[in-house]
Design a protein around this motif. Sequence first.
Motif, PDB file in Angstrom:
ATOM      1  N   SER A  37     -11.058 -44.663  40.232  1.00  0.00           N
ATOM      2  CA  SER A  37     -11.509 -45.629  41.234  1.00  0.00           C
ATOM      3  C   SER A  37     -10.558 -45.735  42.420  1.00  0.00           C
ATOM      4  N   GLY A  38      -9.547 -44.905  42.454  1.00  0.00           N
ATOM      5  CA  GLY A  38      -8.572 -44.998  43.534  1.00  0.00           C
ATOM      6  C   GLY A  38      -7.836 -46.323  43.527  1.00  0.00           C
ATOM      7  N   GLY A  39      -7.662 -46.893  42.338  1.00  0.00           N
ATOM      8  CA  GLY A  39      -6.942 -48.149  42.192  1.00  0.00           C
ATOM      9  C   GLY A  39      -7.790 -49.396  42.407  1.00  0.00           C
ATOM     10  N   GLN A  40      -9.076 -49.229  42.691  1.00  0.00           N
ATOM     11  CA  GLN A  40      -9.921 -50.398  42.950  1.00  0.00           C
ATOM     12  C   GLN A  40     -10.345 -51.114  41.672  1.00  0.00           C
ATOM     13  N   LEU A  41     -10.402 -50.406  40.552  1.00  0.00           N
ATOM     14  CA  LEU A  41     -10.703 -51.031  39.264  1.00  0.00           C
ATOM     15  C   LEU A  41      -9.408 -51.188  38.496  1.00  0.00           C
ATOM     16  N   GLN A  42      -9.036 -52.409  38.237  1.00  0.00           N
ATOM     17  CA  GLN A  42      -7.797 -52.731  37.526  1.00  0.00           C
ATOM     18  C   GLN A  42      -8.161 -53.395  36.200  1.00  0.00           C
ATOM     19  N   TRP A  43      -8.490 -52.587  35.214  1.00  0.00           N
ATOM     20  CA  TRP A  43      -8.844 -53.135  33.914  1.00  0.00           C
ATOM     21  C   TRP A  43      -7.609 -53.646  33.185  1.00  0.00           C
ATOM     22  N   SER A  44      -7.838 -54.654  32.350  1.00  0.00           N
ATOM     23  CA  SER A  44      -6.770 -55.191  31.503  1.00  0.00           C
ATOM     24  C   SER A  44      -7.148 -54.942  30.045  1.00  0.00           C
ATOM     25  N   ASP A  45      -6.173 -55.124  29.157  1.00  0.00           N
ATOM     26  CA  ASP A  45      -6.445 -55.014  27.721  1.00  0.00           C
ATOM     27  C   ASP A  45      -7.541 -55.984  27.311  1.00  0.00           C
ATOM     28  N   GLY A  46      -7.479 -57.194  27.856  1.00  0.00           N
ATOM     29  CA  GLY A  46      -8.442 -58.235  27.508  1.00  0.00           C
ATOM     30  C   GLY A  46      -9.855 -57.918  27.938  1.00  0.00           C
ATOM     31  N   MET A  47      -9.999 -57.045  28.900  1.00  0.00           N
ATOM     32  CA  MET A  47     -11.331 -56.623  29.333  1.00  0.00           C
ATOM     33  C   MET A  47     -11.788 -55.394  28.550  1.00  0.00           C
ATOM     34  N   LEU A  48     -10.869 -54.451  28.314  1.00  0.00           N
ATOM     35  CA  LEU A  48     -11.222 -53.178  27.682  1.00  0.00           C
ATOM     36  C   LEU A  48     -11.546 -53.298  26.200  1.00  0.00           C
ATOM     37  N   TYR A  49     -10.675 -53.929  25.437  1.00  0.00           N
ATOM     38  CA  TYR A  49     -10.824 -53.877  23.979  1.00  0.00           C
ATOM     39  C   TYR A  49     -12.082 -54.550  23.445  1.00  0.00           C
ATOM     40  N   PRO A  50     -12.548 -55.653  24.007  1.00  0.00           N
ATOM     41  CA  PRO A  50     -13.834 -56.183  23.535  1.00  0.00           C
ATOM     42  C   PRO A  50     -14.989 -55.195  23.754  1.00  0.00           C
ATOM     43  N   VAL A  51     -14.951 -54.467  24.857  1.00  0.00           N
ATOM     44  CA  VAL A  51     -16.008 -53.469  25.120  1.00  0.00           C
ATOM     45  C   VAL A  51     -15.889 -52.322  24.113  1.00  0.00           C
ATOM     46  N   LEU A  52     -14.678 -51.849  23.859  1.00  0.00           N
ATOM     47  CA  LEU A  52     -14.486 -50.782  22.875  1.00  0.00           C
ATOM     48  C   LEU A  52     -14.967 -51.220  21.496  1.00  0.00           C
ATOM     49  N   HIS A  53     -14.636 -52.443  21.105  1.00  0.00           N
ATOM     50  CA  HIS A  53     -15.055 -52.943  19.790  1.00  0.00           C
ATOM     51  C   HIS A  53     -16.574 -53.066  19.709  1.00  0.00           C
ATOM     52  N   ARG A  54     -17.201 -53.490  20.800  1.00  0.00           N
ATOM     53  CA  ARG A  54     -18.657 -53.597  20.839  1.00  0.00           C
ATOM     54  C   ARG A  54     -19.300 -52.212  20.724  1.00  0.00           C
ATOM     55  N   LEU A  55     -18.776 -51.236  21.467  1.00  0.00           N
ATOM     56  CA  LEU A  55     -19.308 -49.870  21.404  1.00  0.00           C
ATOM     57  C   LEU A  55     -19.131 -49.282  20.004  1.00  0.00           C
ATOM     58  N   GLU A  56     -18.012 -49.602  19.384  1.00  0.00           N
ATOM     59  CA  GLU A  56     -17.762 -49.125  18.017  1.00  0.00           C
ATOM     60  C   GLU A  56     -18.732 -49.785  17.032  1.00  0.00           C
ATOM     61  N   LYS A  57     -18.923 -51.079  17.178  1.00  0.00           N
ATOM     62  CA  LYS A  57     -19.845 -51.815  16.297  1.00  0.00           C
ATOM     63  C   LYS A  57     -21.279 -51.296  16.438  1.00  0.00           C
ATOM     64  N   GLU A  58     -21.655 -50.902  17.658  1.00  0.00           N
ATOM     65  CA  GLU A  58     -22.994 -50.371  17.918  1.00  0.00           C
ATOM     66  C   GLU A  58     -23.141 -48.917  17.477  1.00  0.00           C
ATOM     67  N   GLY A  59     -22.065 -48.308  17.007  1.00  0.00           N
ATOM     68  CA  GLY A  59     -22.123 -46.934  16.528  1.00  0.00           C
ATOM     69  C   GLY A  59     -22.123 -45.889  17.635  1.00  0.00           C
ATOM     70  N   LEU A  60     -21.680 -46.273  18.838  1.00  0.00           N
ATOM     71  CA  LEU A  60     -21.662 -45.343  19.966  1.00  0.00           C
ATOM     72  C   LEU A  60     -20.349 -44.571  20.063  1.00  0.00           C
ATOM     73  N   ILE A  61     -19.280 -45.172  19.533  1.00  0.00           N
ATOM     74  CA  ILE A  61     -17.989 -44.499  19.491  1.00  0.00           C
ATOM     75  C   ILE A  61     -17.397 -44.671  18.099  1.00  0.00           C
ATOM     76  N   LYS A  62     -16.457 -43.811  17.764  1.00  0.00           N
ATOM     77  CA  LYS A  62     -15.708 -43.894  16.508  1.00  0.00           C
ATOM     78  C   LYS A  62     -14.240 -44.024  16.868  1.00  0.00           C
TER      79      LYS A  62
END
Length: 112
Positions: A37-62
């Motif tokens: 994003s050229g530095g325009q998207l500044q994700w934090s742990d608090g934003m990323l990990y809930p999405v990762l856990h949701r994707l994992e729960k939905e069976g989209l990632i391992k």
Amino acid sequence: MIDKDLVAASSRPLILSILAQGESYGYALIQRVRELSGGQLQWSDGMLYPVLHRLEKEGLIKASWRVSETGRRRKYYRVCSTGQKELARQRQQWMAIHHALEQLWETGLCPT
């Protein structure tokens, strides 16, 4: 700064797209999004990990725990076949939105 609603809406296809290129861990995902994003998207742990856990729960990632080359334990994520299908679906939707906005903004149909 990009609107937080747009950041939230784009997190799933961004994560799935990055993981479709190869497995990764949380901090590396944050760095890759920042780079893309050229530095325009500044994700934090608090934003990323809930999405990762949701994707994992939905069976989209391992996820699996491994020791990195630096000796630290890291949780690595990879996209699975259902995640690949979801990524294709998300891509179609985002491309439709992109094309509609592109027509409006680049053809002068929408005044600036």
